[in-house]
Design an enzyme around this catalytic site. Structure first.
Site, PDB file in Angstrom:
ATOM      1  N   ALA A  88       4.566   4.065   2.982  1.00 56.10           N
ATOM      2  CA  ALA A  88       4.054   2.841   2.358  1.00 56.10           C
ATOM      3  C   ALA A  88       4.197   1.693   3.343  1.00 56.10           C
ATOM      4  O   ALA A  88       4.834   1.848   4.398  1.00 56.10           O
ATOM      5  CB  ALA A  88       4.848   2.523   1.091  1.00 56.10           C
ATOM      6  N   LYS A  89       3.616   0.589   3.041  1.00 62.66           N
ATOM      7  CA  LYS A  89       3.830  -0.620   3.856  1.00 62.66           C
ATOM      8  C   LYS A  89       3.500  -1.824   2.988  1.00 62.66           C
ATOM      9  O   LYS A  89       2.632  -1.746   2.110  1.00 62.66           O
ATOM     10  CB  LYS A  89       2.907  -0.603   5.082  1.00 62.66           C
ATOM     11  CG  LYS A  89       3.398  -1.461   6.210  1.00 62.66           C
ATOM     12  CD  LYS A  89       4.510  -0.779   6.985  1.00 62.66           C
ATOM     13  CE  LYS A  89       5.036  -1.626   8.111  1.00 62.66           C
ATOM     14  NZ  LYS A  89       6.003  -0.891   8.928  1.00 62.66           N
ATOM     15  N   GLY A  90       4.184  -2.924   3.267  1.00 62.60           N
ATOM     16  CA  GLY A  90       3.904  -4.145   2.530  1.00 62.60           C
ATOM     17  C   GLY A  90       3.646  -5.285   3.488  1.00 62.60           C
ATOM     18  O   GLY A  90       3.979  -5.201   4.676  1.00 62.60           O
ATOM     19  N   VAL A 112       0.857  -1.183   0.000  1.00 67.17           N
ATOM     20  CA  VAL A 112       0.000   0.000   0.000  1.00 67.17           C
ATOM     21  C   VAL A 112       0.891   1.230   0.000  1.00 67.17           C
ATOM     22  O   VAL A 112       1.754   1.386   0.871  1.00 67.17           O
ATOM     23  CB  VAL A 112      -0.928   0.026   1.241  1.00 67.17           C
ATOM     24  CG1 VAL A 112      -1.718   1.330   1.290  1.00 67.17           C
ATOM     25  CG2 VAL A 112      -1.873  -1.163   1.225  1.00 67.17           C
TER      26      VAL A 112
END
Ligand code: NAD
Length: 424
Positions: free
Chosen positions: A113-115, A68
């Site tokens: 962001a982050k995954g 995201v």
């Protein structure tokens, strides 16, 4: 329901809703327009992928992966990759937004962001994890990039996984691209000082907060929940600066010693004991819940989210809470904490030392030059101290908690930048 709206998560506070309630409150102080509110609230890109992986027994298992990208207004987006069984898109979206605010608070040129990948890394072999990380990287080739989106480790991933990511990305591009990811092993372009960076930032914030509260470190006590990367280094560095650490803990329980825990000894113990405090004899065993309610000056929650809740907030006795973990205080507990006059230095400020040194890693990779540990520490300490002072000033100016003040500083910076850049 729109896919941009938070969905309920079973059995826990939805972190996205928890983040949004603080965001909404900060926005009220700033008085920004509804249009700007929508721009800042919504992630600009969300990628969901299916990753078929051949397991060691020959079967094929499909994992779900996410990335995201919440914001790229201040610069390329930045955020870790989480491997955990309960990774959920909403959680990833909340963490991505938190990264935007965290980078803005410490004034580094990144968006958030982050995954995540829904998997259980504890039950997977190194080979399975490597195939999963390489497949995830392949599926994100058009997302990642040193000028676009820069991942890092998070729960369940480590420098080892970042090395695989860098290698896979570099192969696809036909050249070595170190700056595509941070948190790499030192030999692959990792930065000196990264390992202890988050704990060090917690220490800098704790000392700055103690100064405001007129607490003398040499006469103060602290309890630290979590003895992993963040908690152990925060405890060690506070201890080195005179603070008596009376309790530490990990998933096995908490250990209390009114005379003070010898942190170097406890760290040496966990090093030999498979990273666990189980059986530690330097303190009397108490529960993790009891640790939070101890009569101490400083409480450092550095384990996991939602440990200070509306259920136990009224029993917290510390004067200062320094949030090493992400989201350790549920939104429902904020009111009680504030009413009791407890100062909480929020996660997006207190644990931003990690992303600050990740930024230094990226800078060094792009320069093709290595900084000394002394330079890394001096620069990150200054960034953390400046950010603390800016948030403190905002809390005075807007007559609000340090938490809401941190959101105000961050949201104001991103909104102002957006106004200059403009939209369509
Ligand atoms: P870690 O895995 O190294 O350590 C976590 C520690 O918490 C371990 O000692 C574990 O035993 C303990 N723990 C787990 N469950 C617990 C429980 N129920 N009660 C008490 N202790 C428990 O993780 P870390 O990297 O130190 O991260 C800790 C927190 O800090 C997380 O919220 C993470 O998102 C946040 N954080 C980490 C960094 C970083 O650079 N590592 C940066 C920013 C934020």
């Amino acid at each position: 329901m729109s896919y941009l709206e938070p969905a309920p998560i079973k059995d826990k506070e939805n972190p996205l809703l928890s983040m949004m309630s603080r965001f909404d409150e900060a926005v009220k102080h700033l008085g920004i327009s509804n249009e700007m509110y929508d721009i800042l609230k919504v992630p600009y890109r969300q990628v969901v992928v299916g990753l078929p992986i051949t397991m060691d027994n020959g079967s094929i298992k499909v994992f779900e992966g996410y990335r995201v990208l919440h914001s790229n207004i201040l610069g390329p987006s930045k955020g870790g990759i989480r491997f955990a069984p309960d990774v959920h898109l909403d959680e990833v979206r909340a963490l991505a937004a938190w990264m935007t605010w965290k980078c803005a608070v410490v004034d580094i040129p990144y968006g958030g962001a982050k995954g995540g990948v829904t998997c259980n890394p504890r039950e997977m072999s190194a080979g399975e994890l490597e195939r999963l990380m390489r497949a995830y990287t392949q599926s994100m080739l058009d997302v990642f990039g040193p000028d676009k989106d820069i991942p890092a480790p998070d729960m369940g991933t480590s420098p080892r996984e970042m090395a695989w990511l860098m290698d896979e990305y570099s192969k696809a591009k036909g050249m070595t691209v170190q700056a595509v990811v941070t948190g790499k092993p030192l030999v692959l372009g990792g930065s000196l000082g990264r390992v202890e960076a988050t704990g060090r930032g917690v220490m800098v914030c704790a000392l700055a907060g103690m100064e405001k509260l007129r607490l003398n470190p040499f006469k103060s006590t602290a309890a630290v929940q979590g003895f992993g990367n963040v908690g152990s280094h925060a405890a060690r560095l506070l201890h080195e600066r005179g603070v008596k650490i009376v309790a530490i803990s990990d998933f096995t329980g908490a250990y209390y010693n009114e005379k003070g825990i010898d942190i170097a000894e406890a760290m040496a113990y966990t090093e030999k004991n498979n990273k666990s405090l189980e059986g530690y004899k330097g303190g009397e065993k108490i529960t993790n819940e009891a640790l939070l309610e101890l009569e101490v000056d400083v409480l450092v929650p550095a384990a996991k989210e939602d440990v200070i809740t509306d259920e136990n907030a009224s029993r917290i006795k510390a004067k200062l809470i320094v949030e090493g973990a992400n989201g350790p205080t549920s939104a429902g507990a904020d009111k009680t904490i504030n009413e009791k006059g407890i100062v909480a230095i929020p996660d997006i400020l207190a644990n931003a030392g990690g992303v600050t040194v990740s930024y230094f890693e990226w800078v060094q990779n792009r320069l093709g030059y290595k900084w000394t540990q002394e330079r890394v520490e001096r620069r990150s300490d200054r960034i953390m101290k400046d950010a603390f002072e800016k948030v403190y000033e905002a809390s005075v100016k807007y007559n609000t908690s340090m938490r809401i003040a941190a959101y105000i500083v961050a949201i104001d910076k991103v909104a102002q930048t957006y106004k200059f850049r403009g939209g369509y």
